[in-house]
Structure formats: structure tokens, C-alpha cells
Design an enzyme around this catalytic site. Structure first.
Site, short mmCIF file in Angstrom:
data_model
loop_
_atom_site.label_atom_id
_atom_site.label_comp_id
_atom_site.label_asym_id
_atom_site.label_seq_id
_atom_site.Cartn_x
_atom_site.Cartn_y
_atom_site.Cartn_z
CD GLN A 152 -2.88 -1.21 2.34
OE1 GLN A 152 -3.05 -0.66 3.08
NE2 GLN A 152 -4.12 -1.66 1.87
CG HIS A 217 -3.82 -0.86 6.99
ND1 HIS A 217 -4.55 -1.13 8.04
CD2 HIS A 217 -3.89 -1.01 6.09
CE1 HIS A 217 -5.22 -1.99 8.15
NE2 HIS A 217 -4.79 -2.34 6.98
CD GLU A 312 -15.31 3.23 12.00
OE1 GLU A 312 -15.97 2.26 13.31
OE2 GLU A 312 -14.87 4.34 12.71
CE1 TYR A 333 -11.03 -8.95 4.59
CE2 TYR A 333 -9.38 -7.84 6.13
CZ TYR A 333 -10.51 -7.83 4.87
OH TYR A 333 -10.58 -7.15 4.75
#
Length: 440
Positions: A152, A217, A312, A333
Site C-alpha cells: 500500500q 496501512h 467507517e 479475515y
């Protein structure tokens, strides 16, 4: 520049998706594991459906929600009515999607220059381009620092400085390779335009600390406020060593920070008086915020990726704790629990959440005139959801939801409002595209 029918675009993008290798591990839809911690953001594609929703004076939407799969964590119930699965709505205006440019390798962000040309980042290569409204793409801008493009990471957001007309400054976020790992950094430099564009005087104004070896992240969205402050969203690095720091004010992980354009700390930041805290921190307890925008009152809204379940929508306020990983609406997961409860004293509830997730990235709150029915609605890109998600908000509560452009079969990485009121999108693929949405 080409204007295509929706059916032709859908066919072209579907072929492109089939020819592309699997998306980066960031949000490929395939669970990943690292030290027993679920690392990846995915979701279940959802179908278009809905009932008409009109002007704010009309009655609030009613009826069933957008069709979606069953929740991953059905035992977690919303804290208040309308916190999830609100009634489906439907845009009345017919939409036209124009392909402006293509050939980008996993593009991540768009920012508009004063002449309506676009800066477009390419996550995987660390390249930044200037793109005209006619689709001409410049050579890669020279002078940017190296990036750690694994997972990421890479070159992420880009913004044009609020004083660009005088300073020529642009800002960008990226995963910075460091001794012992990496971390998100914010840099700025003067853009030198021309046949071979470049940046001069590169200055790193913020570094996420501590350094950690993780490819996940990073966060990385930026939002300038009218008073010249800069919000930057930061992920908690996903692996357990980072996750447990999301509510620790001595760490930048899992935070939203607020800085001045030169990297200094605003004197009204909420943790400035705490000698143990990072003074840049605005709010804590976030997972991985990849979407952020200001509303008409100049308040910050964000959308963050949840685990399996629990994306969210929040309105982060100074000094508040948004709960991750103590509370939430998702699970690992593996199916293992993360949270004992969805609520806890001193921790904020999301304004809205999705379970199953949409894997959100990119956000704008509509203020243009091309689509009067969209006034003040929120638009969020959905990666796993492969849609442009529209949220109708009244009195800080979501009252209607729509999933647009699902027939493109494309992962929407970025959505921004252009100067003329059109929406501009980036598709996340190795042949990523810049798309423009206008009334037909």
C-alpha cells in the site's frame, strides 16, 4: 479525449481488468496474514438499486437499502437508527462518462492546477504527471524523492498549495524508505512547468514516526483548510506492532494530524499541552483513512477502511478517540473477533458504517452546479465495491445511499470535483484511467 457510451466503457474496462495482473495486496480482495493479523481491505460488490431522492425540502428517503450481502458480524447491531444500510436512492440526472486519459499504472490522486490541468500521481512507479483536459500527458515530473512502492506504499496524494499563484508549491504524500523500514512522509516543492516539468527545492515537512517495516496501512490523504492548515491521514500499519499504537498519543500511527504548510504545529492543536504526545495529532483511534474532505462548513469528514466489515464514515474532531482497535463493527479475515463491543466510554461512534465493506478510497463533498440534486452529497470511491458511492447527508446523518457506475466494473481509487463541477475519477488498475462524469 473520447466520449463513450456506458456500454462501451463497461466492455473496455472489463477487458482491461481481465488482462491486468491481480491488484496490489493493498486491497485486492484476497485476505492476507502477517503475524496472525488480517492485513487487507476487501468487500462484496453491490448492485445499483434505489428510489428517487429529491431536494432537501422533499421527504427523507424511505425503503430498502442498496442490495448487499449479509453482514460479516451480524451480532453487532448499529448504535442508532441510520448508522448503516439506509434507504437506497437514485440519481435522476442521466450521466455521461468521458475517458480523459489512460495508461496510468495504479494512479492514486488528482489535483487541479489553476488552468484546469491535472496533477496525477502513479502509486506503483512513484511518478507524477501533468494531464490536460484533452488527455495529453506530460513526461514524468523530475526531482521527486524515491518511494517504497511495495503493498500500500508508493506515491499517494497530491495537492496544490493554497498560495500556489505566488509560491508555485505543490504537496504530496509518499511511503518514504528509511533505515529500519519506512513511513509516510509529506513533501512540498516548487513546480517548474514546461516541456520537461520538474520540482525544485524539495522539503519534507512531516514524517510519520516511529519508523516500521510494513507495506500496509500508510494512510496518506491530505486536505487543506481555508485558514491554511493541512490535515494528513495516517494508517496504523496493520501489523500488530502498529495496530496497538492507534490510540497511543506518543505515536503517529492510526492518527489524523494537523500541521501548518511548512510543517510546524498549529498553536491550537489539541495535544500541544501534553508533553508525552506528538503535537501534530488531531484525532486518534483510526485504522486506515484513505478518504477525506471538507464540508460546506469547512469541517473535516473521513472514510476509513475497516477489517472484514466495519468501513467507517467519521467527522473527526479535535482530541477525540475513534476507537480502533478497541471498538468497531468488523472482525479479522480469519473470522476471529477483534472487538468485544461496538461501544466504549470516551470513544466516538462512526456516523455511518458498511458491513460488508466497500473498501473506500477518495472522497469529495459536492458543491458544484452541474448536478443540483447532488448538492452537499458525499461521494466516495469504492475499490472492492467497484462503484462510486453517493451518500445523502442531512443534519450530520446519512439518510440515503446510492452505488453509481457499477457497470464500469472498475475499482474507483479517487474522486474529486473539478473546477466546472464535474466529478473526476481514477480507476485502480495497471492501465488506470482518468474519467470525467457530467450530465448527459
Amino acid at each position: 479525449m473520447r466520449i463513450l457510451s456506458m456500454s462501451l466503457i463497461a466492455a473496455a474496462l472489463l477487458v482491461g481488468c481481465q488482462d491486468d495482473p491481480a491488484p496490489t495486496p493493498a486491497d485486492s480482495g484476497v485476505p492476507q496474514q502477517d503475524s496472525g493479523v488480517a492485513l487487507q481491505d476487501s468487500g462484496v460488490p453491490e448492485d445499483d438499486a434505489g428510489t428517487d431522492a429529491g431536494t432537501p425540502e422533499d421527504p427523507l428517503p424511505s425503503g430498502p437499502p442498496v442490495p448487499q450481502g449479509p453482514p460479516n458480524v451480524p451480532e453487532f447491531q448499529p448504535a442508532f437508527p441510520g448508522q448503516t444500510r439506509v434507504p437506497a436512492i437514485q440519481t435522476k440526472t442521466a450521466l455521461q462518462v468521458t475517458e480523459i486519459a489512460s495508461g496510468f499504472r495504479n494512479p492514486w490522486a488528482i489535483a487541479f492546477l489553476p488552468d484546469q490541468r491535472m496533477l496525477v500521481t502513479e502509486k506503483a512507479t512513484g511518478s507524477l504527471y501533468i494531464v490536460t483536459q484533452q488527455g495529453a500527458k506530460s513526461p514524468a515530473i523530475k526531482g521527486l524523492p524515491a518511494v517504497d512502492a511495495r503493498g500500500q506504499g508508493g506515491l499517494l496524494d497530491v495537492e496544490v498549495g493554497p498560495d500556489y499563484a505566488q509560491s508555485g508549491l505543490i504537496y504530496w504524500t509518499y511511503s518514504e524508505p528509511r533505515q529500519g523500514g519506512n513511513g509516510l512522509a509529506v513533501a512540498r516543492a516548487r513546480l517548474v512547468d514546461g516541456a520537461q516539468p520538474a520540482v525544485e527545492g524539495v522539503q519534507v515537512i512531516f514524517r510519520m514516526m516511529p519508523t516500521l517495516e510494513s507495506t500496509l496501512h500508510s494512510g496518506g490523504r491530505m486536505v487543506f483548510t481555508p485558514d491554511g492548515k493541512l490535515f494528513v491521514t495516517l494508517g496504523e500499519r496493520s501489523i500488530l506492532e502498529g495496530r496497538v499504537q492507534a490510540q497511543d498519543v506518543k505515536s503517529h500511527f492510526g492518527k489524523i494530524v494537523r500541521i501548518n504548510p511548512d510543517g510546524s504545529v498549529p498553536q491550537d492543536n489539541p495535544y500541544l499541552g501534553n508533553p508525552q504526545a506528538k503535537p501534530e495529532i488531531w484525532s486518534i483511534g483510526h485504522r486506515n483513512v484513505l478518504a477525506a474532505a471538507l464540508d460546506s462548513q469547512n469541517r473535516l469528514w473521513t472514510v476509513e477502511m475497516g477489517p472484514q466489515g466495519g468501513d467507517e464514515l467519521n467527522r473527526p474532531e479535535a482530541g477525540k478517540d475513534y476507537g480502533w482497535p478497541t471498538i468497531g463493527y468488523g472482525e479479522e479475515y480469519s473470522g476471529a473477533p477483534i472487538h468485544q463491543s461496538t461501544q466504549a466510554p470516551g470513544m466516538e461512534q462512526p456516523v455511518y458504517y458498511w458491513d460488508p465493506v466497500i473498501a473506500p478510497s477518495g472522497m469529495t463533498i459536492y458543491s458544484g452546479t452541474l448536478f443540483p440534486e447532488w448538492k452537499d452529497d458525499m461521494f466516495v470511491g469504492a475499490l472492492a465495491g467497484q462503484a462510486l458511492v453517493r451518500l445523502m447527508v442531512r443534519n450530520d446523518r446519512v439518510v440515503g445511499e446510492e452505488h453509481l457506475l457499477k457497470n464500469l466494473n472498475a475499482r474507483i481509487r479517487e474522486v474529486v470535483q473539478g473546477p466546472e463541477g464535474a466529478l473526476y475519477l481514477l480507476t485502480d488498475a495497471t492501465n488506470g484511467k482518468v474519467l470525467k462524469v457530467t450530465p448527459k
